[in-house]
Design a protein around this motif. Sequence first.
Motif, PDB file in Angstrom:
ATOM      1  N   VAL A  46       0.841  -1.201   0.000  1.00 22.12           N
ATOM      2  CA  VAL A  46       0.000   0.000   0.000  1.00 22.12           C
ATOM      3  C   VAL A  46       0.874   1.247   0.000  1.00 22.12           C
ATOM      4  O   VAL A  46       0.632   2.192  -0.757  1.00 22.12           O
ATOM      5  CB  VAL A  46      -0.962  -0.011   1.214  1.00 22.12           C
ATOM      6  CG1 VAL A  46      -1.603   1.359   1.421  1.00 22.12           C
ATOM      7  CG2 VAL A  46      -2.027  -1.070   1.029  1.00 22.12           C
ATOM      8  N   VAL A  47       1.902   1.265   0.852  1.00 22.85           N
ATOM      9  CA  VAL A  47       2.802   2.417   0.910  1.00 22.85           C
ATOM     10  C   VAL A  47       3.524   2.595  -0.425  1.00 22.85           C
ATOM     11  O   VAL A  47       3.669   3.720  -0.926  1.00 22.85           O
ATOM     12  CB  VAL A  47       3.807   2.259   2.078  1.00 22.85           C
ATOM     13  CG1 VAL A  47       4.922   3.294   1.999  1.00 22.85           C
ATOM     14  CG2 VAL A  47       3.078   2.342   3.411  1.00 22.85           C
ATOM     15  N   LEU A  48       3.959   1.506  -1.023  1.00 25.84           N
ATOM     16  CA  LEU A  48       4.638   1.578  -2.320  1.00 25.84           C
ATOM     17  C   LEU A  48       3.708   2.156  -3.393  1.00 25.84           C
ATOM     18  O   LEU A  48       4.092   3.053  -4.150  1.00 25.84           O
ATOM     19  CB  LEU A  48       5.125   0.189  -2.738  1.00 25.84           C
ATOM     20  CG  LEU A  48       5.804   0.090  -4.100  1.00 25.84           C
ATOM     21  CD1 LEU A  48       7.112   0.883  -4.089  1.00 25.84           C
ATOM     22  CD2 LEU A  48       6.045  -1.353  -4.469  1.00 25.84           C
ATOM     23  N   PHE A  49       2.479   1.663  -3.463  1.00 25.09           N
ATOM     24  CA  PHE A  49       1.528   2.180  -4.450  1.00 25.09           C
ATOM     25  C   PHE A  49       1.233   3.660  -4.206  1.00 25.09           C
ATOM     26  O   PHE A  49       1.125   4.447  -5.144  1.00 25.09           O
ATOM     27  CB  PHE A  49       0.230   1.380  -4.438  1.00 25.09           C
ATOM     28  CG  PHE A  49       0.357  -0.003  -5.021  1.00 25.09           C
ATOM     29  CD1 PHE A  49       1.423  -0.354  -5.831  1.00 25.09           C
ATOM     30  CD2 PHE A  49      -0.605  -0.963  -4.751  1.00 25.09           C
ATOM     31  CE1 PHE A  49       1.527  -1.622  -6.375  1.00 25.09           C
ATOM     32  CE2 PHE A  49      -0.516  -2.238  -5.288  1.00 25.09           C
ATOM     33  CZ  PHE A  49       0.554  -2.570  -6.096  1.00 25.09           C
ATOM     34  N   TYR A  50       1.098   4.042  -2.970  1.00 29.46           N
ATOM     35  CA  TYR A  50       0.841   5.444  -2.631  1.00 29.46           C
ATOM     36  C   TYR A  50       2.019   6.305  -3.087  1.00 29.46           C
ATOM     37  O   TYR A  50       1.821   7.363  -3.707  1.00 29.46           O
ATOM     38  CB  TYR A  50       0.607   5.588  -1.127  1.00 29.46           C
ATOM     39  CG  TYR A  50       0.330   7.004  -0.697  1.00 29.46           C
ATOM     40  CD1 TYR A  50      -0.921   7.587  -0.903  1.00 29.46           C
ATOM     41  CD2 TYR A  50       1.319   7.778  -0.103  1.00 29.46           C
ATOM     42  CE1 TYR A  50      -1.184   8.890  -0.520  1.00 29.46           C
ATOM     43  CE2 TYR A  50       1.062   9.082   0.286  1.00 29.46           C
ATOM     44  CZ  TYR A  50      -0.190   9.630   0.076  1.00 29.46           C
ATOM     45  OH  TYR A  50      -0.435  10.917   0.448  1.00 29.46           O
ATOM     46  N   ALA A  51       3.225   5.866  -2.787  1.00 27.17           N
ATOM     47  CA  ALA A  51       4.421   6.628  -3.169  1.00 27.17           C
ATOM     48  C   ALA A  51       4.519   6.750  -4.689  1.00 27.17           C
ATOM     49  O   ALA A  51       4.819   7.837  -5.215  1.00 27.17           O
ATOM     50  CB  ALA A  51       5.673   5.961  -2.606  1.00 27.17           C
ATOM     51  N   ILE A  52       4.254   5.677  -5.401  1.00 26.37           N
ATOM     52  CA  ILE A  52       4.301   5.715  -6.872  1.00 26.37           C
ATOM     53  C   ILE A  52       3.253   6.693  -7.402  1.00 26.37           C
ATOM     54  O   ILE A  52       3.524   7.482  -8.309  1.00 26.37           O
ATOM     55  CB  ILE A  52       4.094   4.302  -7.464  1.00 26.37           C
ATOM     56  CG1 ILE A  52       5.319   3.429  -7.173  1.00 26.37           C
ATOM     57  CG2 ILE A  52       3.812   4.375  -8.956  1.00 26.37           C
ATOM     58  CD1 ILE A  52       5.133   1.982  -7.518  1.00 26.37           C
ATOM     59  N   THR A  53       2.068   6.668  -6.818  1.00 26.26           N
ATOM     60  CA  THR A  53       0.997   7.572  -7.248  1.00 26.26           C
ATOM     61  C   THR A  53       1.374   9.016  -7.008  1.00 26.26           C
ATOM     62  O   THR A  53       1.182   9.883  -7.877  1.00 26.26           O
ATOM     63  CB  THR A  53      -0.317   7.230  -6.504  1.00 26.26           C
ATOM     64  OG1 THR A  53      -0.650   5.876  -6.760  1.00 26.26           O
ATOM     65  CG2 THR A  53      -1.449   8.149  -6.935  1.00 26.26           C
ATOM     66  N   VAL A  54       1.935   9.330  -5.847  1.00 22.69           N
ATOM     67  CA  VAL A  54       2.339  10.688  -5.523  1.00 22.69           C
ATOM     68  C   VAL A  54       3.418  11.169  -6.484  1.00 22.69           C
ATOM     69  O   VAL A  54       3.377  12.288  -6.993  1.00 22.69           O
ATOM     70  CB  VAL A  54       2.811  10.802  -4.057  1.00 22.69           C
ATOM     71  CG1 VAL A  54       3.516  12.117  -3.794  1.00 22.69           C
ATOM     72  CG2 VAL A  54       1.636  10.618  -3.118  1.00 22.69           C
ATOM     73  N   VAL A  55       4.399  10.320  -6.769  1.00 20.87           N
ATOM     74  CA  VAL A  55       5.477  10.686  -7.672  1.00 20.87           C
ATOM     75  C   VAL A  55       4.947  10.919  -9.084  1.00 20.87           C
ATOM     76  O   VAL A  55       5.306  11.904  -9.742  1.00 20.87           O
ATOM     77  CB  VAL A  55       6.572   9.586  -7.685  1.00 20.87           C
ATOM     78  CG1 VAL A  55       7.551   9.796  -8.836  1.00 20.87           C
ATOM     79  CG2 VAL A  55       7.307   9.573  -6.351  1.00 20.87           C
ATOM     80  N   ARG A  56       4.051  10.090  -9.567  1.00 19.35           N
ATOM     81  CA  ARG A  56       3.511  10.250 -10.920  1.00 19.35           C
ATOM     82  C   ARG A  56       2.652  11.502 -11.028  1.00 19.35           C
ATOM     83  O   ARG A  56       2.680  12.203 -12.045  1.00 19.35           O
ATOM     84  CB  ARG A  56       2.702   9.020 -11.312  1.00 19.35           C
ATOM     85  CG  ARG A  56       3.597   7.787 -11.500  1.00 19.35           C
ATOM     86  CD  ARG A  56       2.831   6.630 -12.005  1.00 19.35           C
ATOM     87  NE  ARG A  56       2.674   6.816 -13.466  1.00 19.35           N
ATOM     88  CZ  ARG A  56       1.876   6.094 -14.230  1.00 19.35           C
ATOM     89  NH1 ARG A  56       1.153   5.125 -13.683  1.00 19.35           N
ATOM     90  NH2 ARG A  56       1.796   6.301 -15.501  1.00 19.35           N
ATOM     91  N   MET A  57       1.883  11.782 -10.003  1.00 22.32           N
ATOM     92  CA  MET A  57       1.040  12.987 -10.037  1.00 22.32           C
ATOM     93  C   MET A  57       1.898  14.235  -9.906  1.00 22.32           C
ATOM     94  O   MET A  57       1.592  15.261 -10.505  1.00 22.32           O
ATOM     95  CB  MET A  57       0.006  12.936  -8.907  1.00 22.32           C
ATOM     96  CG  MET A  57      -1.085  11.926  -9.146  1.00 22.32           C
ATOM     97  SD  MET A  57      -2.235  11.819  -7.776  1.00 22.32           S
ATOM     98  CE  MET A  57      -2.998  13.410  -7.851  1.00 22.32           C
ATOM     99  N   GLY A  58       2.957  14.180  -9.142  1.00 22.50           N
ATOM    100  CA  GLY A  58       3.833  15.333  -8.956  1.00 22.50           C
ATOM    101  C   GLY A  58       4.604  15.643 -10.227  1.00 22.50           C
ATOM    102  O   GLY A  58       4.915  16.800 -10.506  1.00 22.50           O
ATOM    103  N   GLY A  59       4.895  14.645 -11.011  1.00 21.20           N
ATOM    104  CA  GLY A  59       5.656  14.852 -12.240  1.00 21.20           C
ATOM    105  C   GLY A  59       4.827  15.486 -13.334  1.00 21.20           C
ATOM    106  O   GLY A  59       5.352  16.055 -14.278  1.00 21.20           O
ATOM    107  N   ALA A  60       3.514  15.448 -13.260  1.00 20.10           N
ATOM    108  CA  ALA A  60       2.647  15.985 -14.298  1.00 20.10           C
ATOM    109  C   ALA A  60       2.562  17.508 -14.233  1.00 20.10           C
ATOM    110  O   ALA A  60       2.242  18.135 -15.216  1.00 20.10           O
ATOM    111  CB  ALA A  60       1.249  15.391 -14.182  1.00 20.10           C
ATOM    112  N   HIS A  61       2.825  18.102 -13.126  1.00 20.66           N
ATOM    113  CA  HIS A  61       2.676  19.553 -12.975  1.00 20.66           C
ATOM    114  C   HIS A  61       3.886  20.243 -13.416  1.00 20.66           C
ATOM    115  O   HIS A  61       4.882  20.415 -13.415  1.00 20.66           O
ATOM    116  CB  HIS A  61       2.325  19.905 -11.539  1.00 20.66           C
ATOM    117  CG  HIS A  61       0.917  19.500 -11.209  1.00 20.66           C
ATOM    118  ND1 HIS A  61       0.607  18.275 -10.727  1.00 20.66           N
ATOM    119  CD2 HIS A  61      -0.253  20.159 -11.299  1.00 20.66           C
ATOM    120  CE1 HIS A  61      -0.680  18.195 -10.511  1.00 20.66           C
ATOM    121  NE2 HIS A  61      -1.241  19.332 -10.858  1.00 20.66           N
TER     122      HIS A  61
END
Length: 61
Positions: A46-61
């Motif tokens: 769960v922590v890994l998926f959350y971290a991946i999601t945060v990183v992918r969303m942060g890279g879009a901006h």
Amino acid sequence: MTVMEREDLSDTRNSVEEQRRQEADLRARKLRGRNLAVLAALLALVVLFYAITVVRMGGAH
């Protein structure tokens, strides 16, 4: 059957019951340990998926 034989039989039953109880406790402890390991693995995922999601969303901006 004499009184001594009855006492021996009773002691044997008690020791067998005690052994079964100890085996059941051991099994329960092993199962609890396994369950905790599965919980830890799921939480890590769960922590890994959350971290991946945060990183992918942060890279879009």
